[in-house]
Design a protein around this motif. Sequence first.
Motif, PDB file in Angstrom:
ATOM      1  N   ILE A   5       0.868  -1.179   0.000  1.00  0.00           N
ATOM      2  CA  ILE A   5       0.000   0.000   0.000  1.00  0.00           C
ATOM      3  C   ILE A   5       0.902   1.224   0.000  1.00  0.00           C
ATOM      4  O   ILE A   5       1.800   1.340   0.828  1.00  0.00           O
ATOM      5  CB  ILE A   5      -0.929   0.008   1.226  1.00  0.00           C
ATOM      6  CG1 ILE A   5      -1.841  -1.214   1.195  1.00  0.00           C
ATOM      7  CG2 ILE A   5      -1.741   1.285   1.269  1.00  0.00           C
ATOM      8  CD1 ILE A   5      -2.687  -1.370   2.425  1.00  0.00           C
ATOM      9  N   VAL A  11      -8.095   2.735  -1.592  1.00  0.00           N
ATOM     10  CA  VAL A  11      -8.245   1.545  -0.755  1.00  0.00           C
ATOM     11  C   VAL A  11      -9.675   1.431  -0.255  1.00  0.00           C
ATOM     12  O   VAL A  11     -10.420   2.406  -0.237  1.00  0.00           O
ATOM     13  CB  VAL A  11      -7.267   1.561   0.455  1.00  0.00           C
ATOM     14  CG1 VAL A  11      -5.826   1.453   0.013  1.00  0.00           C
ATOM     15  CG2 VAL A  11      -7.476   2.775   1.314  1.00  0.00           C
ATOM     16  N   VAL A  25      -5.162   6.993   0.216  1.00  0.00           N
ATOM     17  CA  VAL A  25      -4.135   6.979   1.249  1.00  0.00           C
ATOM     18  C   VAL A  25      -3.391   8.311   1.213  1.00  0.00           C
ATOM     19  O   VAL A  25      -2.839   8.705   0.185  1.00  0.00           O
ATOM     20  CB  VAL A  25      -3.152   5.803   1.043  1.00  0.00           C
ATOM     21  CG1 VAL A  25      -2.019   5.865   2.053  1.00  0.00           C
ATOM     22  CG2 VAL A  25      -3.879   4.480   1.140  1.00  0.00           C
ATOM     23  N   VAL A  28       1.633   7.005   4.712  1.00  0.00           N
ATOM     24  CA  VAL A  28       1.931   5.656   5.194  1.00  0.00           C
ATOM     25  C   VAL A  28       2.970   5.778   6.289  1.00  0.00           C
ATOM     26  O   VAL A  28       4.006   6.414   6.102  1.00  0.00           O
ATOM     27  CB  VAL A  28       2.462   4.758   4.051  1.00  0.00           C
ATOM     28  CG1 VAL A  28       2.837   3.393   4.579  1.00  0.00           C
ATOM     29  CG2 VAL A  28       1.439   4.642   2.945  1.00  0.00           C
ATOM     30  N   GLU A  33       3.276   0.526  10.982  1.00  0.00           N
ATOM     31  CA  GLU A  33       2.388  -0.316  10.173  1.00  0.00           C
ATOM     32  C   GLU A  33       0.980   0.268  10.120  1.00  0.00           C
ATOM     33  O   GLU A  33      -0.011  -0.430  10.279  1.00  0.00           O
ATOM     34  CB  GLU A  33       2.372  -1.750  10.680  1.00  0.00           C
ATOM     35  CG  GLU A  33       3.718  -2.432  10.609  1.00  0.00           C
ATOM     36  CD  GLU A  33       3.689  -3.856  11.109  1.00  0.00           C
ATOM     37  OE1 GLU A  33       2.653  -4.293  11.658  1.00  0.00           O
ATOM     38  OE2 GLU A  33       4.700  -4.538  10.949  1.00  0.00           O
ATOM     39  N   LYS A  34       0.890   1.586   9.884  1.00  0.00           N
ATOM     40  CA  LYS A  34      -0.401   2.268   9.824  1.00  0.00           C
ATOM     41  C   LYS A  34      -0.491   3.125   8.573  1.00  0.00           C
ATOM     42  O   LYS A  34       0.529   3.506   7.990  1.00  0.00           O
ATOM     43  CB  LYS A  34      -0.620   3.124  11.062  1.00  0.00           C
ATOM     44  CG  LYS A  34      -0.739   2.298  12.318  1.00  0.00           C
ATOM     45  CD  LYS A  34      -1.147   3.105  13.500  1.00  0.00           C
ATOM     46  CE  LYS A  34      -1.275   2.163  14.687  1.00  0.00           C
ATOM     47  NZ  LYS A  34      -2.254   2.597  15.626  1.00  0.00           N
ATOM     48  N   VAL A  35      -1.729   3.403   8.165  1.00  0.00           N
ATOM     49  CA  VAL A  35      -1.977   4.285   7.026  1.00  0.00           C
ATOM     50  C   VAL A  35      -3.026   5.314   7.417  1.00  0.00           C
ATOM     51  O   VAL A  35      -3.907   5.047   8.227  1.00  0.00           O
ATOM     52  CB  VAL A  35      -2.451   3.510   5.772  1.00  0.00           C
ATOM     53  CG1 VAL A  35      -1.358   2.639   5.220  1.00  0.00           C
ATOM     54  CG2 VAL A  35      -3.688   2.696   6.047  1.00  0.00           C
ATOM     55  N   HIS A  65      -4.537   0.587  11.141  1.00  0.00           N
ATOM     56  CA  HIS A  65      -3.539  -0.432  10.864  1.00  0.00           C
ATOM     57  C   HIS A  65      -3.701  -0.877   9.420  1.00  0.00           C
ATOM     58  O   HIS A  65      -4.811  -0.990   8.914  1.00  0.00           O
ATOM     59  CB  HIS A  65      -3.709  -1.626  11.810  1.00  0.00           C
ATOM     60  CG  HIS A  65      -2.496  -2.499  11.855  1.00  0.00           C
ATOM     61  ND1 HIS A  65      -2.307  -3.533  10.974  1.00  0.00           N
ATOM     62  CD2 HIS A  65      -1.413  -2.476  12.654  1.00  0.00           C
ATOM     63  CE1 HIS A  65      -1.147  -4.124  11.235  1.00  0.00           C
ATOM     64  NE2 HIS A  65      -0.581  -3.498  12.256  1.00  0.00           N
ATOM     65  N   TRP A  66      -2.593  -1.102   8.711  1.00  0.00           N
ATOM     66  CA  TRP A  66      -2.698  -1.362   7.281  1.00  0.00           C
ATOM     67  C   TRP A  66      -3.291  -2.723   6.941  1.00  0.00           C
ATOM     68  O   TRP A  66      -3.646  -2.977   5.798  1.00  0.00           O
ATOM     69  CB  TRP A  66      -1.399  -1.127   6.555  1.00  0.00           C
ATOM     70  CG  TRP A  66      -0.206  -1.948   6.947  1.00  0.00           C
ATOM     71  CD1 TRP A  66      -0.182  -3.162   7.544  1.00  0.00           C
ATOM     72  CD2 TRP A  66       1.154  -1.584   6.745  1.00  0.00           C
ATOM     73  NE1 TRP A  66       1.103  -3.577   7.741  1.00  0.00           N
ATOM     74  CE2 TRP A  66       1.943  -2.639   7.243  1.00  0.00           C
ATOM     75  CE3 TRP A  66       1.780  -0.484   6.187  1.00  0.00           C
ATOM     76  CZ2 TRP A  66       3.331  -2.609   7.207  1.00  0.00           C
ATOM     77  CZ3 TRP A  66       3.154  -0.482   6.145  1.00  0.00           C
ATOM     78  CH2 TRP A  66       3.917  -1.523   6.651  1.00  0.00           C
ATOM     79  N   CYS A  67      -3.487  -3.599   7.932  1.00  0.00           N
ATOM     80  CA  CYS A  67      -4.160  -4.870   7.645  1.00  0.00           C
ATOM     81  C   CYS A  67      -5.668  -4.671   7.508  1.00  0.00           C
ATOM     82  O   CYS A  67      -6.368  -5.557   7.025  1.00  0.00           O
ATOM     83  CB  CYS A  67      -3.859  -5.910   8.712  1.00  0.00           C
ATOM     84  SG  CYS A  67      -4.644  -5.588  10.298  1.00  0.00           S
TER      85      CYS A  67
END
Length: 110
Positions: A5, A11, A25, A28, A33-35, A65-67
Amino acid sequence: MSARIRKGDKVIVRTGRDTGKTGTVLQVFAEDEKVLVEGINMVKKAVRPQNGEGGGFTSKELPLHWCKVMPIDPETGKGTRVRFKTDESGNKVRVAVKSGREIPVIRDSQ
């Protein structure tokens, strides 16, 4: 780790109170590990009056969190996983798993 990403990607949110919403986005944060996604995960913040200006409430986005987000496939418009491939010139490119199309890289105009 390669960036699945990137800034400027469209997204879709997979979980949480904003499930199903889409956005771009803005930033990043790889170390966390965040967007930060435009218009997603909005919160209200109380602002105190300063220098003669009135106080009140402002809205702002908080990072996710990017997940919890998934890139949008350029062909179908739905969320997809990302695979990496090398193109004919030897560059590493991101490819949507569902359609097999390359995910374009949005460059800043600055």
